[in-house]
Write an enzyme that holds these catalytic residues in place. Structure first.
Site, PDB file in Angstrom:
ATOM      1  N   ASP A 221      65.375 -22.990 -16.987  1.00 59.89           N
ATOM      2  CA  ASP A 221      65.329 -22.194 -15.532  1.00 59.89           C
ATOM      3  C   ASP A 221      65.567 -20.837 -15.722  1.00 59.89           C
ATOM      4  OD1 ASP A 221      65.064 -22.240 -12.980  1.00 59.89           O
ATOM      5  OD2 ASP A 221      67.007 -23.283 -12.574  1.00 59.89           O
ATOM      6  N   GLU A 222      65.349 -20.029 -14.570  1.00 61.24           N
ATOM      7  CA  GLU A 222      65.833 -18.617 -14.484  1.00 61.24           C
ATOM      8  C   GLU A 222      65.674 -17.825 -15.764  1.00 61.24           C
ATOM      9  OE1 GLU A 222      66.483 -17.456 -11.677  1.00 61.24           O
ATOM     10  OE2 GLU A 222      67.721 -18.971 -10.469  1.00 61.24           O
ATOM     11  N   GLN A 252      63.257 -11.129 -10.125  1.00 60.18           N
ATOM     12  CA  GLN A 252      64.583 -11.363  -9.753  1.00 60.18           C
ATOM     13  C   GLN A 252      65.676 -11.051 -10.975  1.00 60.18           C
ATOM     14  OE1 GLN A 252      65.006 -14.584  -6.714  1.00 60.18           O
ATOM     15  NE2 GLN A 252      62.981 -14.870  -7.168  1.00 60.18           N
TER      16      GLN A 252
END
Length: 722
Positions: A221-222, A252
């Site tokens: 994730d991320e 982001q």
DNA sequence: ACAATAGGGATTTTT
DNA sequence: TCCCTATTGT
């Protein structure tokens, strides 16, 4: 569970991602609010239910404990069964688990301790002092930063060529000392968890192939937030037989300053072939105007992978841009806007005030107090980072493991019991000369000490030994209860005059409750107590009481807001030198990160976004004139609604207002004392817990019988003493 | 051992 | 300005 259930409420791109070919790696470029967690969890559910992948063959990695927890919860809901044994966790948590299991191969004892940032700071500071390295020339913080930075890059002291750079030279020297200290004391800091587990796998081919075979699917994730060592760790674990599934958004990436490499997301496409890239661009969070404005802003960044969010939910309102005269004016505008929303029955928790730096929260806080609007400010010390909690945890650590020198150092003379520096120095010296720990060393040297010191130290040794004996048959929370009492911590903090509200004592009591809530993993290689200690270090957020937060306006930095969403967002302090910050303005790379941060902030908003800036701001003790942020200019005019007119009270109104209120709460009011009973027009009866400041600016903390605990400015609160 | 005082520094902080 | 740390004095 059948396929249509899994894909039921997913859009095309999401479904595509979920059912992606098993022979390919995947990069899912998931824009803000595009449902990335959903894709991640549904992907796992798909693999498990449709591809008969065993849950033990899945490794899912996140950055935060919160994200890991959320993933677990969603998964067990989806799969309708507990997924306890599944490897879902943070990079640090997973590394920790591996190191515990293979501590021998990792060259660690079974009881190794994790250092948090504070522990690490103390150790580095002591090492520097012992080696006469001038702190004023080489600030501990900077050295600590240097060391962690190197570790995040996977670099050890021996790999560094300092050249003629004195700072680097000294830093490397401390780095070496620090490494030696950690090795001989069985200590692992956060960065070391990753680095060491990387080395573990790298140096043990048997272990590596075991995990490579076991983890058929690695999900991350991320991904834009991975640093060098995390990337290498994933790369190492990947093999011909398994597949990675990475979700991220280069737009982001806001943790570059902490070593996150946005480039990892670019490298992925080269290093992990064959790979399929899918873009999730449909946004389910924000209105069209908010998205278009955000898209327009982020287009100013170079070298993006490229992505453009869209929504089919309509344009919505334009973005308000408020020009305030000062930060007071700004906060007044924002808070009165929130008041208007509250009057329309919008819940307070649906409103968020976001800012670049924590210092900006103050003005808002004061205004919110004036309006009697409940609020919560995120940031600051978390539960397990608080001094009193760390003190208690160190007692627990020392009782559990008498060779824990970090714990020993912290509590040997706290609460103070007459063990001074001279004595501690002798203990250290004996320990160093005899290769033993500080506790054992204390036992050994007592007889050689002057009577007074000997008695004190003997008292401490007996205290720890007695607590150890007494807690033998107690469960974790009983143990904690015993220790905070017998150690004298409760007594100490009960008499702490600086803690008028008694919150430290309350925190200690909360620690007992937190221990009670702790669920120990039966498969863990650790005892319940050691498991609790490790978890506390790895997730310092425990113990927080969330019961009232859903009635509160939320204040936080944009960094902390990442991953969250709010119907009404106020992005404050949109000024050059504040946002983008002054420290970033000279480097395009840093400006780009600031811009991404702004993008993250804007895309938190669901229904309505308001930007604000002040022409004059009081900062660091002086007034500064500022220009509106370039980011405001980068948003095309037709998405904006500029408001320049002064809102609410004029300067004169403030003055008259204040002077009028001055009489309500005379400066010399002797009635104001902790424990005094008061009545408030709106909140009813309550008791004063704490107060600070003088005269007009006196702030009072009151525990209301019905309305909970609040800070109020007494001159506005109109309190009646009863 | 602790309180008073002076000085320096002041983005962001998942673990 | 405010907050944290280090030093000094009692």
């Amino acid at each position: 569970m059948n396929l249509s259930e899994i894909l039921g409420d997913l859009n095309d791109k999401q479904s595509q991602s979920v059912i992606l070919d098993n022979n390919k790696n995947a990069l899912i470029l998931a824009g803000a609010g595009s449902g990335k967690t959903r894709v991640l969890t549904h992907r796992i559910a798909y693999l498990v239910t449709q591809n008969s992948v065993n849950t033990d063959s899945i490794l899912a990695v996140t950055f935060t404990n919160k994200a890991a927890l959320e993933m677990r919860e969603r998964l067990s809901l989806l799969l309708r069964r507990p997924i306890r044994s599944m490897w879902v966790g943070t990079f640090h948590g997973i590394s920790h688990r591996m190191l515990r299991t293979h501590h021998i191969e990792a060259n660690l004892s079974s009881q190794f301790q994790i250092l948090d940032a504070q522990d690490q700071f103390r150790i580095i500071k002591r090492l520097m002092k012992e080696n006469q390295i001038d702190e004023t020339k080489y600030p501990v913080k900077k050295i600590q930063w240097f060391i962690n930075q190197q570790k995040d890059e996977g670099v050890r002291p021996k790999d560094i060529d300092a050249g003629y750079n004195y700072f680097v030279k000294q830093s490397v020297k401390v780095f070496e000392l620090y490494e030696g200290h950690c090795a001989s004391n069985d200590l692992i800091d956060f960065a070391e968890l990753l680095l060491r587990s990387y080395d573990l796998l790298k140096l043990n081919s048997d272990l590596l192939s075991h995990y490579q075979e076991r983890f058929q699917h690695i999900l991350v994730d991320e991904f834009q937030d991975t640093n060098t060592i995390q990337y290498k760790w994933i790369k190492l674990l990947s093999s011909k037989q398994n597949r990675v599934f990475c979700v991220g958004d280069d737009d982001q990436s806001i943790y570059g300053w902490r070593g996150a490499k946005i480039d990892n997301i670019h490298k992925l496409e080269k290093d992990f072939t064959p790979i399929q890239t899918i873009r999730l661009e449909q946004n389910y969070r924000s209105t069209g105007n908010i998205l278009s404005a955000s898209n327009a802003l982020i287009t100013n960044n170079k070298s993006r992978l490229g992505k453009s969010l869209w929504t089919d939910s309509g344009d919505g309102e334009k973005i308000d841009v408020y020009e305030a005269r000062t930060e007071i004016d700004e906060s007044d505008y924002v808070v009165s806007s929130i008041q208007t929303l509250l009057n329309d029955n919008i819940m307070a928790r649906n409103c968020a005030i976001l800012y670049r730096s924590n210092a900006q929260s103050r003005a808002f806080e004061e205004r919110l107090i004036k309006y009697n609007i409940p609020y919560i400010i995120y940031g600051g010390l978390r539960f397990f980072e608080r001094a009193e909690i760390k003190d208690a945890m160190c007692y627990l650590r020392l009782i559990e493991n008498s060779s824990d020198n970090v714990a020993f150092e912290r509590i040997v003379n706290f609460p103070t019991r007459g063990i001074g520096n001279a004595t501690i120095e002798k203990i250290r010296e004996f320990a160093a000369n005899n290769g033993t720990n500080l506790f054992q060393s204390s036992v050994s040297i007592i007889s050689s000490l002057p009577t007074r010191a000997a008695n004190s130290l003997d008292g401490f040794v007996k205290l720890i030994e007695n607590m150890r004996d007494a807690s033998q048959n107690l469960n974790l929370s009983e143990k904690v209860a015993l220790l905070i009492k017998d150690s004298g911590l409760i007594y100490h903090f009960s008499n702490d005059k600086t803690d008028k509200a008694g919150s430290k004592k309350e925190n200690l009591e909360e620690l007992i409750a937190t221990a009670k809530r702790y669920i120990h993993d039966e498969e863990s290689d650790l005892s319940e107590t050691l498991g609790f200690i490790s978890q506390a270090t790895l997730d310092s957020s425990g113990g927080d009481d969330n019961t009232n937060t859903n009635k509160c306006v939320q204040l936080m930095t944009i960094h902390s807001a990442k991953g969250l969403e709010f119907p009404y967002v106020f992005l404050a302090g949109m000024e050059e030198d504040l946002f983008p910050s002054r420290q970033s303005k000279d480097e395009p790379r840093l400006i780009d990160e600031e811009r991404r941060l702004c993008y993250v902030g804007m895309t938190r908003a669901m229904k309505k976004l308001t930007l604000s800036y002040a022409i004059k701001r009081f900062l660091h003790g002086q007034s500064i004139y500022a220009y509106p942020s370039r980011f405001i200019d980068e948003i095309p005019q037709h998405y904006k609604n500029s408001i320049k007119q002064k809102f609410g009270l004029s300067e004169n109104d403030y003055k008259s207002n204040n002077s009028k209120n001055q009489n309500i709460f005379p400066e010399s009011d002797s009635q104001l004392s902790v424990g005094a009973n008061v009545k408030h027009a709106k909140f009813g009866y309550g008791t004063v817990l704490n107060f600070e400041g003088k005269g007009d600016s006196t702030r009072v903390q009151i525990k209301f019988k019905k309305a909970g605990t609040k800070w109020l400015i007494s001159s506005y609160a109109n309190l009646e003493f009863v």
